[in-house]
Scaffold this active site. Sequence first.
Site, mmCIF file in Angstrom:
data_model
loop_
_atom_site.group_PDB
_atom_site.id
_atom_site.type_symbol
_atom_site.label_atom_id
_atom_site.label_comp_id
_atom_site.label_asym_id
_atom_site.label_seq_id
_atom_site.Cartn_x
_atom_site.Cartn_y
_atom_site.Cartn_z
ATOM 1 N N GLN A 1 0.829 -1.208 0.000
ATOM 2 C CA GLN A 1 0.000 0.000 0.000
ATOM 3 C C GLN A 1 0.864 1.259 0.000
ATOM 4 O OE1 GLN A 1 -3.200 0.777 -0.325
ATOM 5 N NE2 GLN A 1 -3.837 -1.337 -0.674
ATOM 6 N N SER A 2 1.824 1.309 -0.898
ATOM 7 C CA SER A 2 2.755 2.433 -0.959
ATOM 8 C C SER A 2 2.106 3.682 -1.541
ATOM 9 C CB SER A 2 3.970 2.044 -1.811
ATOM 10 O OG SER A 2 4.768 3.163 -2.100
ATOM 11 N N ASN A 3 2.098 4.765 -0.748
ATOM 12 C CA ASN A 3 1.652 6.057 -1.266
ATOM 13 C C ASN A 3 2.626 6.575 -2.326
ATOM 14 O OD1 ASN A 3 -0.594 6.370 0.587
ATOM 15 N ND2 ASN A 3 0.925 6.772 2.179
#
Length: 337
Positions: free
Chosen positions: A74-76
């Site tokens: 879930q990398s921004n």
Amino acid sequence: MHLARFPRVHLAHLPTPLEPMDRLSEALGVELWIKRDDCTGMSTGGNKTRKLEFLFGEAIAQGADMVMTQGATQSNHARQTAAFAAKLGLGCHILLEDRTGYNNANYNHNGNVLLDHLHGATTEKFPGGHNMVDEMEKAAQAKRAEGHKVYVIPGGGSNPTGALGYVNCAFELLGQANDRGLKIDRVVHATGSSGTQAGLVTGFCAMNSGVPVLGVGTRAAQPKQEQMVFDLACKTADKLGCPGAVKREDVMANTDYVGEGYGLPTESGIEAIRMFAELEGILLDPVYSAKGAAGLIDLARNGAFEGERVVFLHTGGSAGLFGYDFAFDHADRWVNI
């Protein structure tokens, strides 16, 4: 300090707002403001937009036709990188590492992952524990063998080029404060890959601002976190032509709010999400900004900021909430009419 001498693409919505948080201030007994870097633009915004302006500027200057980066599922950072690539017509390939072990469908396919794919990026998934720097270099070499000119962006966009974005943010924030006659006593934010904090510290030190920066850690232990920030701040100062501007004592991190590990929600983080949402109408994310806010709230409750005006720099990430729906219990919100 003349940042215009460095390649840059101007896509961010700047300056971001500097706003008082009156209801949260009342609840905690401390004067709190917020720097809204969740409003930077590019696929719901976040702190990576500032970094990516300089990183993509460098990529284009080098003739790249593809960018590559890596991060957690879930990398921004991955999501914003994919958005920049889409806007600028570059290919984008992302290596995602499973750092939580979650099998939840929303975590693995919704939130930032959904947006990565909507922006046209291709992704690869790796189990936790891989050397992602090595994996990214292997992947870049494979793409180069196919004829692509690949520009590799480190995780979090955290290198001296990316940190320039937060040197610029330090200038921007001080300008806003000066225009309003606001004396800032401290800046607090979530710190992870270190580029945001390193840039802020470098910018504030270069201007002799006297504004201390407290990074609330989201991953590493305090000695490692502070050393990463200091090392990058020194390299950033060298790049700017002001070597020695940052001293070791200028770098401060509190890592008491990491919890069980990176990307794993904490009770204090969930409380912070609820407080910001219910008192200020502002959304945080469980991985970064909520843990930074948890530190802000707990330290305020314990008198660490007594008599201070504190600015919380919001690093964004609300898109990640949709991958973490399992962390919230909404049973008390339903009513029968």
